[in-house]
Each structure stands twice: as structure tokens, then as C-alpha cells.
Design a protein around this motif. Structure first.
Motif, PDB file in Angstrom:
ATOM      1  N   UNK A 471      -8.066   1.647  10.933  1.00 29.61           N
ATOM      2  CA  UNK A 471      -7.836   1.448   9.498  1.00 29.61           C
ATOM      3  C   UNK A 471      -7.454   2.782   8.877  1.00 29.61           C
ATOM      4  N   UNK A 472      -6.593   2.707   7.881  1.00 29.80           N
ATOM      5  CA  UNK A 472      -6.187   3.871   7.091  1.00 29.80           C
ATOM      6  C   UNK A 472      -5.919   3.372   5.680  1.00 29.80           C
ATOM      7  N   UNK A 473      -5.880   4.279   4.709  1.00 25.86           N
ATOM      8  CA  UNK A 473      -5.457   3.886   3.369  1.00 25.86           C
ATOM      9  C   UNK A 473      -3.947   3.686   3.390  1.00 25.86           C
ATOM     10  N   UNK A 474      -3.554   2.512   2.924  1.00 24.76           N
ATOM     11  CA  UNK A 474      -2.130   2.161   2.873  1.00 24.76           C
ATOM     12  C   UNK A 474      -1.812   1.658   1.468  1.00 24.76           C
ATOM     13  N   UNK A 475      -0.690   2.093   0.925  1.00 28.51           N
ATOM     14  CA  UNK A 475      -0.358   1.777  -0.469  1.00 28.51           C
ATOM     15  C   UNK A 475       1.085   1.288  -0.537  1.00 28.51           C
ATOM     16  N   UNK A 476       1.288   0.190  -1.252  1.00 28.73           N
ATOM     17  CA  UNK A 476       2.657  -0.334  -1.394  1.00 28.73           C
ATOM     18  C   UNK A 476       2.752  -1.239  -2.610  1.00 28.73           C
ATOM     19  N   UNK A 477       3.990  -1.571  -2.941  1.00 27.31           N
ATOM     20  CA  UNK A 477       4.228  -2.597  -3.962  1.00 27.31           C
ATOM     21  C   UNK A 477       4.475  -3.949  -3.307  1.00 27.31           C
ATOM     22  N   UNK A 478       4.182  -4.059  -2.019  1.00 23.02           N
ATOM     23  CA  UNK A 478       4.294  -5.324  -1.288  1.00 23.02           C
ATOM     24  C   UNK A 478       3.028  -6.155  -1.466  1.00 23.02           C
ATOM     25  N   UNK A 479       3.059  -7.357  -0.904  1.00 23.52           N
ATOM     26  CA  UNK A 479       1.848  -8.166  -0.764  1.00 23.52           C
ATOM     27  C   UNK A 479       1.352  -8.004   0.674  1.00 23.52           C
ATOM     28  N   UNK A 480       0.242  -8.668   0.994  1.00 22.84           N
ATOM     29  CA  UNK A 480      -0.169  -8.741   2.394  1.00 22.84           C
ATOM     30  C   UNK A 480      -0.655 -10.148   2.662  1.00 22.84           C
ATOM     31  N   UNK A 481      -0.535 -10.565   3.893  1.00 25.76           N
ATOM     32  CA  UNK A 481      -1.025 -11.887   4.262  1.00 25.76           C
ATOM     33  C   UNK A 481      -2.498 -12.003   3.900  1.00 25.76           C
ATOM     34  N   UNK A 489      -3.899  -1.015  -0.441  1.00 24.94           N
ATOM     35  CA  UNK A 489      -3.700  -1.181  -1.880  1.00 24.94           C
ATOM     36  C   UNK A 489      -2.328  -1.821  -2.070  1.00 24.94           C
ATOM     37  N   UNK A 490      -2.326  -2.970  -2.734  1.00 25.24           N
ATOM     38  CA  UNK A 490      -1.130  -3.826  -2.786  1.00 25.24           C
ATOM     39  C   UNK A 490      -0.690  -4.044  -4.227  1.00 25.24           C
ATOM     40  N   UNK A 491       0.516  -4.606  -4.352  1.00 25.09           N
ATOM     41  CA  UNK A 491       1.047  -5.063  -5.652  1.00 25.09           C
ATOM     42  C   UNK A 491       1.124  -3.917  -6.651  1.00 25.09           C
ATOM     43  N   UNK A 492       1.322  -2.689  -6.204  1.00 23.88           N
ATOM     44  CA  UNK A 492       1.378  -1.564  -7.144  1.00 23.88           C
ATOM     45  C   UNK A 492       2.436  -1.863  -8.200  1.00 23.88           C
ATOM     46  N   UNK A 493       2.036  -1.749  -9.447  1.00 25.76           N
ATOM     47  CA  UNK A 493       2.864  -2.241 -10.543  1.00 25.76           C
ATOM     48  C   UNK A 493       2.934  -1.201 -11.655  1.00 25.76           C
ATOM     49  N   UNK A 494       4.136  -0.909 -12.193  1.00 25.87           N
ATOM     50  CA  UNK A 494       5.413  -1.491 -11.821  1.00 25.87           C
ATOM     51  C   UNK A 494       5.866  -1.010 -10.441  1.00 25.87           C
TER      52      UNK A 494
END
Ligand code: FES
Length: 581
Positions: A471-481, A489-494
Motif C-alpha cells: 500500500x502507498x498513498x495514491x492521489x487522483x481525480x479518477x474513481x476506483x472500483x 484519495x479519489x475524485x480530487x475536485x476540481x
């Protein structure tokens, strides 16, 4: 038994505008219906009930729907209705690309327009595989005629070479990590996958399908407890025919979605989502569904529930068990009874009764699967809403499925400018990355990817996998299953594609995640960020035409549910005057 009374007469039914019309318009509908082999006794004077079926040969989760349609029809006939099956986009999560979220909105449009354009008085909605639940219910909410939802039910638990309780997604992601780390061979890894997908039905973890069907149940749109029934259990067939019987009564009672789904029922769904440790996708879908009914719901509602409602559902990926175990432990009704202090029990459901009545006699038979409040799986909600200068409009983390040591973490960014860049470099032995790095994926949001695919559980770099890192910290504006896990960290907005701060992150920038205080910050001085912002230009659009262009030009950001702006707004859509045709 419904507590509602019949308020509709035959003359009030929508279908009478078609079938009851004077002269040629009505005659035309009558003889064309007889062309199909029906007699007057089959359809005249009866409510016409659509069965919106998301079956297809490319939706492996809905393979039992042809039989369920017959069972639904049986119930509709018995209750005095005229059943008509209408196929809709099946949005099979496994096959549809580039992202099923794009097609959730198309299914919602299709559902609404199928209901509007045909002589239907009500409908049974058949879905389950991830986006079909919100897509069908969003469309039905906008059309607002009586509907009942028949969830597909989950597939059987996975088994492989003596290993039991293998969850779709959750177990296969772990097997994939072991394979990439060289701990198993390809033949074993492939055979393992087959062991996790053993029957019709949706993913058997508390992934997006199980979460969304459960939340449809909490919202009151299914028969109470229907969402927990495994797809191949005989009670699933019984539920289908019961739904067919019930929808006919709902038509006579004019029991529409707007009379069932209220702000209170959405808050119930948010509370249940926390207790389930549901899929992160649920935030997007619930907000989109609520907005279709012109109801307020935003990330603050999730943040408030997250602080109050513990995780009681011990299902993968946050816990141990699977949907079959959940059903036999008492199912959703038992879970809701355990959190009833957080629910508005007066909310109505498709039976015409209340949520309180639906759960009053629910019992828990396995209290390790459905935990009491005194022994939670996780002491607070499974999902946490995170904000900070890197996510001014919010992001989400499934903290109950994250590594506890990473919930407060500061590390240097390793940036991938898009998914292709990530695929090309993630396993490069020369990639400068350690277990303390923060993996950042840009351009994976609603417009950017497009459709924010489930890329948010970025793979752990192979050289770290080989060192045992999982495991690691992962950040994106994507979703995940919903079946995925990890400190993602998901759905970073905007999103980065529209100029959100995520677009400004560069390799080596320090990022601080503090899930305890719900913050996410890019530790770069503001004047430097301003300099980068001035230099930033958006990548060119993906689509020059077609539905992709329509989606990209009109999709809302994640905190607004990723609906299309012209579908989310209020306004009048006239019902067709079919009697004049
Ligand atoms: Fe259909 Fe998971 S792939 S529910």
C-alpha cells in the motif's frame, strides 16, 4: 400489504392516452398489439407496466435476467397488469470502455425517454452491475412515474484450491499483486480469477454494485431487503415475481419516486453507506440521483455521517466476508436495525409502508458479519471526505480499506501526467520512487480521462512489490472500483483537466494527507503555484463529435455527481399527447 389506497382510475392512466384514444389512434394501438398475438383481454383496461431490462450478452452479471423477466411478468399478469419488456443499455462493467460512468448518463437518458415515449403507467427496473442502478433510478426519478427496482443480486462466493471466501475484485487485486511480485505463475493467477466468478450475479464484495443496490433498498426503491439476496437463490425469483405484483398496485396508488425518495431517505442512504463502508462511487451516484429530484445533497452530508456512523458490515474490501454471508447473517434489514438511531424510520418505500416497519423484525444471525454498534469493524464511517489546497471542492478516501499507518502521511510526489504515462513508467526499474512516495495520477477526471475511469488504485511499482510493499498513498481525480482497497484519495475536485490544483503538482513536491483531520495539501508556496497556473494549458479535447463530445462538454464535476448539466437542472419536459398521433 400496502397501506396506500388506490387513487387512480383507468381514465387517469397514461396508457389510456394511447390505448383508450378515440378513433384511429386508439384503434391503431389495439390492432398493432393484437399483431403480436395478444387478445383484448390481455391488455385492454389494464395498467401497462414496462420491464426495463439491462440484460445483454456482454453483461456477465445479468445472465439470469431472461428468467427473472418471466418471473416479473408472472407477477404483473397475476396482479392484473399488462407487462411489456423493453431492453436498455446494459453497461457491463467488465466490458464497456472507456468508462461506464459516461454511459451511466446515457442509460439515465434512455430510461427517462423510454418511460416517457411509450404508453407506460409504471415500470420494473432491472439492473445491478455498477452503473445500471444509478442510471436506471436517475432516469426514473426524472420521469417520475411509479417504478420498482429489481436488483440483480450478488454472485456466489469465490473458491479456489481450498481457499474460500474469495471476493470478486478484492481477492483478484491481491492475487495480481502477488503475480506481479513473482509470487505466483501466470497459469495459477488466471485460474484464480475463474474461481472468483462462479455464477450469475454482481460482484460479491461490498463493491459498487452491492453498495448501490443496498442504497436503492435504503432509499425505498426495492422491496425491503431485496438487495441482499444472492442472484441464484430461489428467494431471488420470488422477489422478482413479488415486485411484478407490487408494481401494479403502485400504479393504482400513484406511488412515484418523488413520493419515496426524499432528502430524509437520501440521508438514510448516506448513513447506511457509512455503516456498509460502501463504494466510493456511491458519493457521485447518490448526489446525481438526489439532484434529479431537486433535492439538496452534497459532500458535507457525507462528511457529517462519516463522523457519526460506524462501519458494522464486515465485508470485503474493508472486512472479511462476502454478500452470501451478509444475506444469511440477516442482510441489509439487520444492518439497518443496528443503526436505526441514525435513520429517519418514517421514510416510505415501494410497499407504501415505512422503513421502520420494514426493519422492525429484522434479526442478526451472525454478529461477526453484521456487527453490533458495541463491536464495530471501524469506529467511524468507512468513507471520509477530504479537502485542502489540493482538493478545494473535495475528494474521498475509503479509510476503512486503507493502511492505518498511511492515514497521516507526508511524502514526495511521483507524478504521472495521464494513465498512459503511468502504464509506461510504473514498473520502470529506474523510476525514482520509495514506499514513502505519493503516487499522483493527473488527467483522469470526468472530462480528462474521460469519465473518470476506475484507475484510482494505481498499481504499486513492481520494484516496491518485490520488497513487500502493498500500500502507498495514491492521489487522483479518477474513481476506483468499489472492490478495491488501499490508501487511495479519489475524485480530487476540481479535476486536473479543467485546471484544478492537481494539474499543478510536479515530481518531488511534498503532499500531506491527514485523513484524521480530513485534509489534503500540496506543500508548495502559493506564489510558485500561481506561476505554474499561469503556464498551464489544458490538453486538447478527446472528442470532436458524438456522444463523447456531448458528455465532455456537459459533464459536471464529481462533487456535483457527474451528471450532464442539462439533465441535472430543473425544468418542464412535456409528456407526449399520444392520443393525437
Ligand atoms: Fe458487474 Fe462487478 S462487474 S457488478
Amino acid at each position: 400489504m400496502s397501506q396506500n389506497s388506490r387513487t387512480m382510475t383507468l381514465a387517469d392512466l397514461r396508457s389510456q392516452r394511447w390505448f383508450g384514444a378515440e378513433g384511429q389512434p386508439g384503434n391503431h394501438k389495439s390492432y398493432r398489439t393484437k399483431q403480436m398475438g395478444y387478445t383484448s383481454e390481455d391488455f385492454q383496461g389494464k395498467p401497462v407496466v414496462g420491464i426495463i431490462n439491462t440484460w445483454s450478452d456482454l453483461n456477465s452479471c445479468h445472465t439470469h435476467f431472461p428468467q427473472r423477466v418471466e418471473e416479473v411478468k408472472r407477477g404483473i399478469w397475476q396482479a392484473g397488469g399488462f407487462p411489456v419488456e423493453l431492453p436498455a443499455l446494459s453497461v457491463g462493467e467488465t466490458y464497456v470502455r472507456p468508462s461506464t460512468l459516461i454511459y451511466r448518463n446515457l442509460l439515465a437518458m434512455e430510461t427517462e425517454e423510454i418511460l416517457r415515449s411509450h404508453p407506460l403507467d409504471g415500470a420494473v427496473l432491472m439492473g445491478g452491475c455498477d452503473k445500471t442502478t444509478p442510471g436506471l433510478l436517475m432516469g426514473a426519478a426524472s420521469m417520475d412515474i411509479p417504478v420498482i427496482y429489481v436488483p440483480a443480486g450478488s454472485m456466489l462466493s469465490g473458491h479456489f484450491r481450498g481457499q474460500r471466501n474469495l471476493g470478486t475484485g478484492s481477492s483478484t487485486w491481491k492475487a495480481l499483486a502477488d503475480f506481479r511480485a513473482g509470487k505466483s505463475d501466470e497459469q495459477t493467477w488466471r485460474a484464480f480469477g475463474e474461481g472468483t466468478a462462479r455464477s450469475p450475479g454482481t460482484c460479491n464484495t461490498m463493491g459498487t454494485a452491492s453498495t448501490m443496490t443496498a442504497l436503492a433498498d435504503v432509499l425505498g426503491m426495492t422491496l425491503p431487503g431485496a438487495s441482499s439476496i444472492p442472484a441464484v437463490d430461489s428467494t431471488h425469483s420470488q422477489m422478482a415475481s413479488n415486485a411484478g405484483r407490487r408494481i401494479v398496485e403502485m400504479v393504482w396508488e400513484d406511488l412515484k419516486p418523488s413520493r419515496i425518495m426524499t432528502r430524509s431517505s437520501f440521508l438514510n442512504a448516506v448513513a447506511a453507506d457509512m455503516a456498509l463502508s460502501g463504494s466510493t462511487n456511491s458519493l457521485i451516484h447518490l448526489i446525481a440521483m438526489a439532484r434529479r429530484l431537486d433535492l439538496e445533497l452534497d459532500l458535507n452530508d457525507f462528511a457529517a455521517a462519516s463522523g457519526k456512523v460506524p462501519v458494522l458490515c464486515n465485508l470485503q474490501p474493508s472486512g472479511q466476508y462476502l454478500m452470501e454471508d451478509f444475506y444469511y447473517a440477516g442482510g441489509l434489514r439487520a444492518l439497518l436495525r443496528n443503526i436505526d438511531q441514525h435513520l429517519d424510520l418514517s421514510c416510505r418505500n415501494v410497499t407504501g409502508g415505512t422503513l421502520g416497519e420494514a426493519i422492525v423484525d429484522a434479526e442478526t444471525y451472525e454478529d461477526d458479519v453484521i456487527r453490533p454498534v458495541s463491536n464495530p469493524v471501524y469506529p467511524s464511517g468507512g468513507l471520509v471526505v477530504i479537502r485542502g489546497n489540493l482538493a478545494p471542492r473535495g475528494a474521498v478516501l475509503k479509510r476503512a480499506a486503507a493502511h492505518a499507518d498511511l492515514l497521516q502521511h507526508t511524502g514526495p510526489a511521483v507524478v504521472f501526467v495521464n494513465f498512459k504515462d503511468m502504464l509506461a513508467r510504473i514498473d520502470d526499474p529506474d523510476l525514482e520512487v520509495t514506499k514513502d512516495s505519493v503516487l499522483v495520477l493527473q488527467d483522469a477526471g470526468p472530462v480528462g480521462a474521460p469519465g473518470m475511469p476506475e484507475w484510482g488504485m494505481l498499481p504499486i511499482p513492481k520494484k516496491l512489490l518485490e520488497q513487500g510493499v502493498r500500500d502507498m498513498v495514491r492521489i487522483s481525480d479518477a474513481r476506483m472500483s468499489g472492490t478495491s482497497y488501499g490508501t487511495c484519495v479519489l475524485h480530487v475536485c476540481p479535476e486536473s483537466r479543467v485546471g484544478g490544483p492537481l494539474a499543478l503538482v510536479q515530481n518531488g513536491d511534498l503532499i500531506r494527507l491527514d485523513a484524521t483531520n480530513s485534509t489534503l495539501d500540496l506543500l508548495v508556496p502559493e506564489d510558485e503555484l500561481s506561476r505554474r497556473r499561469a503556464l498551464w494549458t489544458p490538453p486538447p479535447p478527446h472528442y470532436g463529435r458524438g456522444y463523447g463530445a456531448l458528455f465532455s462538454e456537459h459533464v459536471l464535476q464529481a462533487d456535483d455527481g457527474c451528471d450532464l448539466d442539462f439533465l441535472a437542472r430543473t425544468g418542464n419536459t412535456p409528456d407526449p399527447e399520444a392520443r393525437f398521433s
